[in-house]
Motif scaffolding. Structure first.
Motif, PDB file in Angstrom:
ATOM      1  N   LYS A   4     -21.739 -82.566  -3.655  1.00 46.47           N
ATOM      2  CA  LYS A   4     -22.841 -83.494  -3.895  1.00 46.47           C
ATOM      3  C   LYS A   4     -22.323 -84.911  -4.105  1.00 46.47           C
ATOM      4  O   LYS A   4     -22.960 -85.887  -3.696  1.00 46.47           O
ATOM      5  N   VAL A 173     -28.756 -87.361 -13.785  1.00 49.14           N
ATOM      6  CA  VAL A 173     -29.403 -86.725 -12.631  1.00 49.14           C
ATOM      7  C   VAL A 173     -28.826 -85.353 -12.304  1.00 49.14           C
ATOM      8  O   VAL A 173     -29.463 -84.564 -11.602  1.00 49.14           O
ATOM      9  N   LEU A 174     -27.636 -85.043 -12.798  1.00 49.20           N
ATOM     10  CA  LEU A 174     -27.003 -83.773 -12.450  1.00 49.20           C
ATOM     11  C   LEU A 174     -27.009 -82.750 -13.579  1.00 49.20           C
ATOM     12  O   LEU A 174     -26.757 -81.582 -13.347  1.00 49.20           O
ATOM     13  N   THR A 176     -29.061 -80.802 -16.480  1.00 49.78           N
ATOM     14  CA  THR A 176     -30.416 -80.454 -16.899  1.00 49.78           C
ATOM     15  C   THR A 176     -30.376 -79.242 -17.813  1.00 49.78           C
ATOM     16  O   THR A 176     -29.495 -78.397 -17.717  1.00 49.78           O
ATOM     17  N   TRP A 184     -34.409 -76.212  -9.262  1.00 50.61           N
ATOM     18  CA  TRP A 184     -34.510 -76.219  -7.797  1.00 50.61           C
ATOM     19  C   TRP A 184     -35.954 -76.381  -7.350  1.00 50.61           C
ATOM     20  O   TRP A 184     -36.248 -76.972  -6.323  1.00 50.61           O
ATOM     21  N   ARG A 187     -37.356 -80.325  -7.574  1.00 48.81           N
ATOM     22  CA  ARG A 187     -36.897 -81.410  -6.704  1.00 48.81           C
ATOM     23  C   ARG A 187     -36.142 -80.859  -5.508  1.00 48.81           C
ATOM     24  O   ARG A 187     -35.395 -79.890  -5.609  1.00 48.81           O
ATOM     25  N   GLN A 189     -33.495 -81.176  -2.142  1.00 49.40           N
ATOM     26  CA  GLN A 189     -32.136 -81.690  -1.970  1.00 49.40           C
ATOM     27  C   GLN A 189     -32.167 -83.180  -1.653  1.00 49.40           C
ATOM     28  O   GLN A 189     -31.332 -83.943  -2.146  1.00 49.40           O
ATOM     29  N   GLN A 191     -34.421 -85.334  -2.622  1.00 47.73           N
ATOM     30  CA  GLN A 191     -34.734 -86.050  -3.863  1.00 47.73           C
ATOM     31  C   GLN A 191     -33.509 -86.154  -4.759  1.00 47.73           C
ATOM     32  O   GLN A 191     -33.260 -87.189  -5.380  1.00 47.73           O
ATOM     33  N   GLU A 192     -32.758 -85.060  -4.823  1.00 50.16           N
ATOM     34  CA  GLU A 192     -31.550 -85.071  -5.654  1.00 50.16           C
ATOM     35  C   GLU A 192     -30.549 -86.095  -5.132  1.00 50.16           C
ATOM     36  O   GLU A 192     -29.957 -86.847  -5.910  1.00 50.16           O
ATOM     37  N   GLU A 195     -31.555 -89.534  -6.078  1.00 50.67           N
ATOM     38  CA  GLU A 195     -31.275 -89.804  -7.490  1.00 50.67           C
ATOM     39  C   GLU A 195     -29.784 -90.051  -7.714  1.00 50.67           C
ATOM     40  O   GLU A 195     -29.398 -90.895  -8.534  1.00 50.67           O
TER      41      GLU A 195
END
Length: 261
Positions: A4, A173-174, A176, A184, A187, A189, A191-192, A195
């Motif tokens: 990512k 953002v990573l 949570t 999952w 949001r 992929q 959108q992630e 962010e």
């Protein structure tokens, strides 16, 4: 490799920086030879760092503990390479042969494996006018992002600051507390990744405001310390001894990059 986020922390010659089309660091016009002197029976040098300024050359000495001391000799050079350890030692000694014996003795007491000779270079972290400092989930940190001359002693410190600011930005953002399935579902992929890009943007915007003036200041400091005109050097030394206090010289170290959270 699927990931990512990719963070290039691979130093001045960063492969990631080259992939991002960053310019090569610009040679500053001087070379630093460094080493670690060993004193098996101890030294009587105390614990104070010392720096001696000459014309186009300077040397410094920093006791590490009772038996070791770090030293450096910085001299103006066209930048030619020298790899033979014996010649590296001889070159350093030639530059300071008439200087205090604590410097020459330290050079002679340094095991070959501790000697290094580097061309000093930097690249200023401009926010515009060059390749983006982040793209597609890729960014840089440390010397890969902002190679800087060592005249302010802030290279490693700034890399640690990078780590704090980058971790803080990405954690928003990573990280949570939701179960993976719930995260999952809320949001996509795309959108992630969007962010993540915003987090990297926040990181680079915060860091260039710190790093650009610091790199420029370090470069100017080096230029002043490497002046090779005897008359100008005498004026420089008088100004430094009369007006430059430790607190004023080290005010850049008071920067607070905040906490991880």
């Amino acid at each position: 490799m699927q990931t990512k986020v990719l963070i290039g922390c691979d130093g001045v010659g960063s492969v990631v920086a080259k992939w991002m089309n960053m310019k090569e660091p610009c040679y500053a016009g001087y070379v630093a030879t460094r080493g670690i002197a060993e004193y098996p029976d101890g030294h009587n040098l105390g614990d104070r760092a010392r720096q001696i300024l000459g014309s186009g050359v300077r040397a410094g000495f920093v006791p590490m503990n009772a038996n070791k001391a770090y030293w450096f000799v910085v001299f103006n050079s066209s930048g030619e390479k020298l790899t033979n350890v014996d010649l590296v030692r001889k070159e350093a000694l030639d530059y300071v042969r008439l200087w205090p014996t604590m410097i020459t003795e330290a050079i002679n007491r340094s095991p070959p494996e501790t000697l290094s000779r580097k061309r000093l270079a930097d690249r200023w972290m401009w926010p515009v006018g060059g390749p983006p400092l982040y793209q597609g989930g890729v960014t840089l940190a440390g010397d890969a992002m902002h190679p800087m001359t060592p005249n302010l002693g802030q290279g490693g410190c700034c890399a640690l600051e990078d780590a704090v600011v980058l971790a803080r930005s990405l954690s928003k953002v990573l990280v949570t507390t939701d179960p993976p399935a719930a995260a999952w579902a809320t949001r996509s992929q795309a959108q992630e990744m969007q962010e993540i890009e915003l987090a990297l943007r926040s990181y680079t915007e915060e860091r260039w405001r710190r790093m650009l003036p610091l790199a420029i200041r370090s470069n100017i400091t080096g230029a002043v310390l490497q002046i090779d005109n005897d008359f100008v050097c005498s004026v420089r030394n008088m100004i430094i001894s009369s007006f430059v206090t430790v607190d004023r010289f080290l005010d850049h170290t008071n920067y607070d990059c905040g906490s991880l959270y």
